[in-house]
Design a protein around this motif. Structure first.
Motif, PDB file in Angstrom:
ATOM      1  N   ASN A   1       0.873  -1.168   0.021  1.00 25.03           N
ATOM      2  CA  ASN A   1      -0.009   0.101  -0.071  1.00 25.03           C
ATOM      3  C   ASN A   1       0.686   1.342  -0.114  1.00 25.03           C
ATOM      4  O   ASN A   1       0.249   2.308  -0.392  1.00 25.03           O
ATOM      5  N   LEU A   2       2.374   1.182   0.298  1.00 22.36           N
ATOM      6  CA  LEU A   2       2.840   2.424   0.468  1.00 22.36           C
ATOM      7  C   LEU A   2       4.087   2.408  -1.010  1.00 22.36           C
ATOM      8  O   LEU A   2       4.329   1.346  -1.092  1.00 22.36           O
ATOM      9  N   PHE A   3       4.074   3.577  -1.486  1.00 23.36           N
ATOM     10  CA  PHE A   3       5.105   3.840  -2.533  1.00 23.36           C
ATOM     11  C   PHE A   3       5.926   5.353  -2.250  1.00 23.36           C
ATOM     12  O   PHE A   3       5.441   6.122  -1.843  1.00 23.36           O
ATOM     13  N   LEU A   4       6.859   5.115  -3.077  1.00 26.97           N
ATOM     14  CA  LEU A   4       7.826   6.339  -3.445  1.00 26.97           C
ATOM     15  C   LEU A   4       7.665   6.314  -4.790  1.00 26.97           C
ATOM     16  O   LEU A   4       7.855   5.259  -5.630  1.00 26.97           O
ATOM     17  N   GLY A   5       7.769   7.511  -5.367  1.00 30.31           N
ATOM     18  CA  GLY A   5       8.139   7.884  -6.900  1.00 30.31           C
ATOM     19  C   GLY A   5       8.818   9.169  -7.053  1.00 30.31           C
ATOM     20  O   GLY A   5       9.119   9.769  -6.265  1.00 30.31           O
ATOM     21  N   ALA A   6       8.927   9.195  -8.421  1.00 29.39           N
ATOM     22  CA  ALA A   6       9.694  10.292  -8.729  1.00 29.39           C
ATOM     23  C   ALA A   6       9.184  10.675 -10.372  1.00 29.39           C
ATOM     24  O   ALA A   6       9.170   9.720 -11.242  1.00 29.39           O
ATOM     25  N   ASP A   7       9.114  11.950 -10.833  1.00 33.40           N
ATOM     26  CA  ASP A   7       8.938  12.360 -12.352  1.00 33.40           C
ATOM     27  C   ASP A   7      10.190  13.269 -12.447  1.00 33.40           C
ATOM     28  O   ASP A   7      10.433  14.111 -11.896  1.00 33.40           O
ATOM     29  N   LEU A   8      10.732  13.112 -13.710  1.00 29.41           N
ATOM     30  CA  LEU A   8      11.926  13.917 -14.059  1.00 29.41           C
ATOM     31  C   LEU A   8      11.647  14.163 -15.756  1.00 29.41           C
ATOM     32  O   LEU A   8      11.441  13.253 -16.408  1.00 29.41           O
ATOM     33  N   GLY A   9      11.641  15.579 -16.093  1.00 29.71           N
ATOM     34  CA  GLY A   9      11.746  15.834 -17.466  1.00 29.71           C
ATOM     35  C   GLY A   9      11.274  17.069 -17.754  1.00 29.71           C
ATOM     36  O   GLY A   9      12.195  17.883 -16.897  1.00 29.71           O
ATOM     37  N   PHE A  10      10.962  17.985 -18.597  1.00 29.81           N
ATOM     38  CA  PHE A  10      10.601  19.130 -19.230  1.00 29.81           C
ATOM     39  C   PHE A  10       9.198  19.598 -18.882  1.00 29.81           C
ATOM     40  O   PHE A  10       8.373  18.834 -19.376  1.00 29.81           O
ATOM     41  N   ALA A  11       9.152  20.892 -18.165  1.00 28.81           N
ATOM     42  CA  ALA A  11       7.767  21.453 -18.312  1.00 28.81           C
ATOM     43  C   ALA A  11       7.802  22.375 -19.419  1.00 28.81           C
ATOM     44  O   ALA A  11       8.482  23.363 -19.276  1.00 28.81           O
TER      45      ALA A  11
ATOM     46  N   TYR B   1      10.952  18.352 -11.648  1.00 27.16           N
ATOM     47  CA  TYR B   1      11.231  17.112 -10.959  1.00 27.16           C
ATOM     48  C   TYR B   1      10.275  17.226  -9.983  1.00 27.16           C
ATOM     49  O   TYR B   1       9.692  18.103  -9.331  1.00 27.16           O
ATOM     50  N   GLN B   2       9.917  16.037  -9.614  1.00 25.37           N
ATOM     51  CA  GLN B   2       8.719  15.913  -8.496  1.00 25.37           C
ATOM     52  C   GLN B   2       9.031  14.552  -7.890  1.00 25.37           C
ATOM     53  O   GLN B   2       8.643  13.562  -8.328  1.00 25.37           O
ATOM     54  N   PRO B   3       9.498  14.424  -6.522  1.00 26.58           N
ATOM     55  CA  PRO B   3       9.430  13.241  -5.967  1.00 26.58           C
ATOM     56  C   PRO B   3       8.096  13.268  -4.983  1.00 26.58           C
ATOM     57  O   PRO B   3       7.371  14.125  -4.913  1.00 26.58           O
ATOM     58  N   LYS B   4       7.608  11.891  -5.060  1.00 29.56           N
ATOM     59  CA  LYS B   4       6.377  11.491  -4.454  1.00 29.56           C
ATOM     60  C   LYS B   4       6.349  10.449  -3.229  1.00 29.56           C
ATOM     61  O   LYS B   4       7.374   9.560  -3.402  1.00 29.56           O
ATOM     62  N   PHE B   5       5.399  10.413  -2.358  1.00 31.39           N
ATOM     63  CA  PHE B   5       5.212   9.617  -1.381  1.00 31.39           C
ATOM     64  C   PHE B   5       3.740   9.359  -1.363  1.00 31.39           C
ATOM     65  O   PHE B   5       3.090  10.421  -1.215  1.00 31.39           O
ATOM     66  N   GLY B   6       3.252   7.954  -1.228  1.00 27.97           N
ATOM     67  CA  GLY B   6       1.691   8.005  -1.416  1.00 27.97           C
ATOM     68  C   GLY B   6       1.287   6.339  -0.763  1.00 27.97           C
ATOM     69  O   GLY B   6       1.884   5.542  -0.444  1.00 27.97           O
ATOM     70  N   TYR B   7      -0.031   6.501  -0.846  1.00 30.73           N
ATOM     71  CA  TYR B   7      -0.825   5.294  -0.463  1.00 30.73           C
ATOM     72  C   TYR B   7      -1.576   4.627  -1.865  1.00 30.73           C
ATOM     73  O   TYR B   7      -2.132   5.716  -2.614  1.00 30.73           O
ATOM     74  N   GLN B   8      -1.427   3.541  -1.989  1.00 28.82           N
ATOM     75  CA  GLN B   8      -2.236   3.171  -3.121  1.00 28.82           C
ATOM     76  C   GLN B   8      -3.125   1.681  -2.869  1.00 28.82           C
ATOM     77  O   GLN B   8      -2.610   0.913  -1.769  1.00 28.82           O
ATOM     78  N   THR B   9      -4.011   1.652  -3.588  1.00 29.70           N
ATOM     79  CA  THR B   9      -4.539   0.350  -3.691  1.00 29.70           C
ATOM     80  C   THR B   9      -4.616  -0.323  -5.146  1.00 29.70           C
ATOM     81  O   THR B   9      -3.896   0.478  -5.954  1.00 29.70           O
ATOM     82  N   ASN B  10      -5.425  -1.328  -5.524  1.00 24.24           N
ATOM     83  CA  ASN B  10      -5.478  -1.720  -6.996  1.00 24.24           C
ATOM     84  C   ASN B  10      -5.842  -0.689  -7.954  1.00 24.24           C
ATOM     85  O   ASN B  10      -5.637  -0.577  -8.985  1.00 24.24           O
TER      86      ASN B  10
END
Length: 170
Positions: A108-118, A133-142
């Motif tokens: 249910n817990l995840f770490l993520g990141a986006d990297l690119g151009f806006a 750049y965008q680091p993320k932390f979150g909660y997930q289900t299916n």
């Protein structure tokens, strides 16, 4: 720099062509502006879309895009030659084109990141965009994700926000 980022995204897309498992997700985010431009902008609002390929059971890579806007603050001038004058600059809006990665710490817990151009979508001549750049932390289900993120777009200056968001997975 744009060429390097676009080449990296193209390379990732070719590398993922052999991956068989993946999912599409769409969502929205909102947040408060922090950093260099918090005196000029009050909020960040946007929509997101991403496709991720499962590399392992816990790790996914993909591409993301969407639309994000930084809402400009208004200034009321009650003194001077124009009492009651309200000054409001246009919003700063961007279309991100980025690679994205997500690692599931638990089911249910995840770490993520986006990297690119806006890509800047406002008045020409004021900006071309910048590195996203965008680091993320979150909660997930299916089917859903709830996340907190720090989003930064940097070129000559830096516009950043602390966001919360929601994604629906297909």
């Amino acid at each position: 720099m744009k060429r390097i980022i676009l080449s990296a995204i193209a390379f990732m897309a070719i590398g993922f062509a052999n991956a068989q498992n993946g999912h599409f997700k769409v969502g929205a985010h909102a947040g408060a502006v922090v950093g260099d431009l918090q005196e000029s902008y009050s909020a960040n609002l946007g929509i997101d879309a991403a496709y991720l390929w499962s590399i392992t059971d816990k790790f996914s890579l993909g591409a993301t895009t969407g639309f994000t806007a930084y809402v400009q603050k208004s200034y009321n001038y009650n003194t001077g030659p124009y009492p009651g004058y309200v000054h409001k600059n246009p919003n700063a809006s961007f279309v991100p084109v980025a690679g994205t990665a997500q690692y599931s710490i638990t089911d249910n817990l995840f770490l993520g990141a986006d990297l690119g151009f806006a890509i800047f979508t406002g008045k020409k001549g004021t900006s071309d965009g910048g590195i996203l750049y965008q680091p993320k932390f979150g909660y997930q289900t299916n089917k859903i994700e709830l996340f907190a993120a720090y989003k930064g777009i940097t070129n000559d200056g830096n516009i950043a926000s602390l966001n919360i968001g929601f994604n629906y997975k297909f």
